[in-house]
Motif scaffolding. Structure first.
Motif, mmCIF file in Angstrom:
data_model
loop_
_atom_site.group_PDB
_atom_site.id
_atom_site.type_symbol
_atom_site.label_atom_id
_atom_site.label_comp_id
_atom_site.label_asym_id
_atom_site.label_seq_id
_atom_site.Cartn_x
_atom_site.Cartn_y
_atom_site.Cartn_z
ATOM 1 N N ASN A 178 0.819 -1.211 0.000
ATOM 2 C CA ASN A 178 0.000 0.000 0.000
ATOM 3 C C ASN A 178 0.858 1.270 0.000
ATOM 4 O O ASN A 178 0.750 2.128 0.878
ATOM 5 N N SER A 179 1.735 1.358 -1.014
ATOM 6 C CA SER A 179 2.586 2.537 -1.165
ATOM 7 C C SER A 179 3.167 2.510 -2.565
ATOM 8 O O SER A 179 2.752 1.705 -3.406
ATOM 9 N N ASN A 180 4.165 3.333 -2.792
ATOM 10 C CA ASN A 180 4.867 3.344 -4.072
ATOM 11 C C ASN A 180 6.324 2.942 -3.877
ATOM 12 O O ASN A 180 7.220 3.457 -4.541
ATOM 13 N N ASN A 181 6.556 2.001 -2.953
ATOM 14 C CA ASN A 181 7.900 1.600 -2.541
ATOM 15 C C ASN A 181 8.486 0.576 -3.532
ATOM 16 O O ASN A 181 8.364 -0.630 -3.342
ATOM 17 N N HIS A 182 9.149 1.082 -4.559
ATOM 18 C CA HIS A 182 9.714 0.207 -5.587
ATOM 19 C C HIS A 182 10.851 -0.645 -5.042
ATOM 20 O O HIS A 182 11.058 -1.773 -5.505
ATOM 21 N N GLN A 183 11.601 -0.115 -4.079
ATOM 22 C CA GLN A 183 12.689 -0.896 -3.488
ATOM 23 C C GLN A 183 12.150 -2.154 -2.802
ATOM 24 O O GLN A 183 12.701 -3.248 -2.946
ATOM 25 N N PHE A 184 11.049 -1.992 -2.051
ATOM 26 C CA PHE A 184 10.405 -3.123 -1.381
ATOM 27 C C PHE A 184 9.941 -4.155 -2.406
ATOM 28 O O PHE A 184 10.176 -5.358 -2.249
ATOM 29 N N LYS A 185 9.306 -3.706 -3.456
ATOM 30 C CA LYS A 185 8.820 -4.590 -4.528
ATOM 31 C C LYS A 185 9.977 -5.366 -5.162
ATOM 32 O O LYS A 185 9.908 -6.597 -5.301
ATOM 33 N N ASN A 186 11.049 -4.667 -5.511
ATOM 34 C CA ASN A 186 12.184 -5.312 -6.174
ATOM 35 C C ASN A 186 12.855 -6.346 -5.273
ATOM 36 O O ASN A 186 13.233 -7.429 -5.733
ATOM 37 N N VAL A 240 2.601 -5.975 -6.131
ATOM 38 C CA VAL A 240 1.848 -4.900 -6.783
ATOM 39 C C VAL A 240 1.895 -3.667 -5.883
ATOM 40 O O VAL A 240 1.654 -3.761 -4.680
ATOM 41 N N LEU A 241 2.212 -2.523 -6.455
ATOM 42 C CA LEU A 241 2.223 -1.276 -5.703
ATOM 43 C C LEU A 241 0.919 -0.525 -5.940
ATOM 44 O O LEU A 241 0.547 -0.276 -7.095
ATOM 45 N N SER A 242 0.234 -0.176 -4.857
ATOM 46 C CA SER A 242 -1.040 0.537 -4.996
ATOM 47 C C SER A 242 -0.845 2.037 -5.186
ATOM 48 O O SER A 242 -1.796 2.742 -5.488
ATOM 49 N N ALA A 243 0.381 2.528 -4.948
ATOM 50 C CA ALA A 243 0.756 3.946 -5.064
ATOM 51 C C ALA A 243 0.375 4.768 -3.845
ATOM 52 O O ALA A 243 0.967 5.801 -3.570
ATOM 53 N N GLU A 244 -0.621 4.329 -3.072
ATOM 54 C CA GLU A 244 -1.017 5.039 -1.858
ATOM 55 C C GLU A 244 -1.611 4.041 -0.872
ATOM 56 O O GLU A 244 -1.923 2.912 -1.231
ATOM 57 N N ASN A 245 -1.753 4.472 0.386
ATOM 58 C CA ASN A 245 -2.294 3.589 1.418
ATOM 59 C C ASN A 245 -3.814 3.523 1.303
ATOM 60 O O ASN A 245 -4.531 4.425 1.750
ATOM 61 N N LEU A 246 -4.294 2.436 0.732
ATOM 62 C CA LEU A 246 -5.733 2.276 0.472
ATOM 63 C C LEU A 246 -6.456 1.545 1.591
ATOM 64 O O LEU A 246 -7.682 1.508 1.601
ATOM 65 N N GLY A 247 -5.703 0.936 2.511
ATOM 66 C CA GLY A 247 -6.328 0.147 3.568
ATOM 67 C C GLY A 247 -6.322 -1.334 3.228
ATOM 68 O O GLY A 247 -6.033 -1.750 2.102
ATOM 69 N N MET A 248 -6.669 -2.152 4.229
ATOM 70 C CA MET A 248 -6.618 -3.608 4.063
ATOM 71 C C MET A 248 -7.654 -4.115 3.066
ATOM 72 O O MET A 248 -7.359 -4.949 2.215
ATOM 73 N N GLY A 249 -8.882 -3.626 3.181
ATOM 74 C CA GLY A 249 -9.947 -4.120 2.315
ATOM 75 C C GLY A 249 -9.678 -3.840 0.849
ATOM 76 O O GLY A 249 -9.737 -4.743 -0.002
ATOM 77 N N ALA A 250 -9.371 -2.591 0.541
ATOM 78 C CA ALA A 250 -9.103 -2.213 -0.851
ATOM 79 C C ALA A 250 -7.857 -2.902 -1.376
ATOM 80 O O ALA A 250 -7.805 -3.331 -2.537
#
Length: 292
Positions: free
Chosen positions: A39-47, A59-69
């Protein structure tokens, strides 16, 4: 149709979960596909995740959408018939998946089948009589609701009854799983616990501990907001207001008390409870986000 490893995917929603996610992933069989929704745009974490684990896509959501979303994003990407939703602070035992597969073969159909928490003092389910009891029985048993940190979806069944509207994304934190379970029960579908399939839930460790104060403020805001919204959705505005008012009154008294003795943390906590209630009461969306 019973579960198999080839027909099962796992979805894990993360947010600043670097401290616990690896233990969770390592407890999962390497032949099962895992989708991590960060729930962020953390590319380092993804890689890092995708380099370390061949069965993980992030998958990066780009922002904190919450658990449900976040879970909805993962579920809609799943191609298998079954999907296991996990929090990043959950650890599977070696037999967890096997026992879920065995349990699925013992029942004719289900909407959700969940493993059981290894901590018998904190059962992860509620029975129809609204009590929490650990049942000594190897056969899967029906429950009214389960906690959202570990729940296996029969995706085809849920698609049929929910039209792919899984978690209500108006909930940012808390009660999205209760809402989902209520809608499933209202549709006359079944939710089961598999008592031989066990998981360890670290509890409250999904976000790095260094953010504990901000997390506590967010929890207090969202718990009150979500309770009001849940009751309003299922029982009407008047019921939601009447059920929530005692907490509002108590929070006002405590806010004044902690203001007088200059306890700033407690003061902020009860101010957040008041704010959560007020925003829900005026039908404002669940907007509060932690500042870190």
């Amino acid at each position: 149709m019973s579960i198999s490893r080839q027909n099962l995917s796992i979805v894990i929603v993360t947010f600043k979960s670097e401290g616990v996610i690896h233990e969770c992933i390592k407890s999962i069989d390497k032949d099962i596909k895992i989708i991590v929704v960060e729930n962020s745009n953390n590319h380092q974490f993804k890689n890092e995740l995708e380099e370390l684990y061949k069965n993980v896509s992030c998958v990066l959501s780009a922002e904190n959408l919450g658990m449900g979303a976040g879970n909805n994003i993962g579920i809609r990407r799943v191609k298998t018939d079954f999907v296991l939703i996990l929090n990043p602070d959950v650890i599977l035992e070696k037999s967890t998946i096997n026992e879920l597969i065995i349990a699925s073969q013992k029942i004719s159909s289900f909407a959700i089948l969940a493993p059981i928490s290894s901590n018998i003092n904190y059962p992860n389910y509620k029975l129809n009589n609204k009590t929490k009891i650990v049942i000594e029985n190897e056969f899967p048993f029906k429950v009214r609701s389960i906690d959202g940190f570990a729940m296996l979806f029969n995706k085809k069944q849920l698609d049929k009854i929910l039209n792919k509207n899984y978690f209500d994304e108006n909930f940012f934190m808390y009660l999205e799983n209760d809402d989902l379970c209520k809608r499933i029960i209202d549709a006359k579908e079944d939710i089961y616990i598999a008592p031989n399939s066990k998981i360890k839930h670290l509890g409250g460790k999904a976000v790095n501990i260094k953010y504990k104060d901000e997390v506590e403020l967010a929890r207090n805001w969202h718990w009150i907001w979500s309770k009001f919204y849940f009751n309003k959705k299922h029982n009407g505005y008047s019921v939601a207001f009447l059920k929530g008012f005692p907490k509002l009154f108590s929070s006002l008294i405590k806010y004044i008390f902690y203001s007088l003795i200059k306890n700033k943390i407690k003061q902020k906590i009860y101010l957040n409870r008041i704010s959560g209630f007020f925003n829900a009461a005026i039908n404002k969306k669940s907007w509060y986000r932690s500042q870190f």
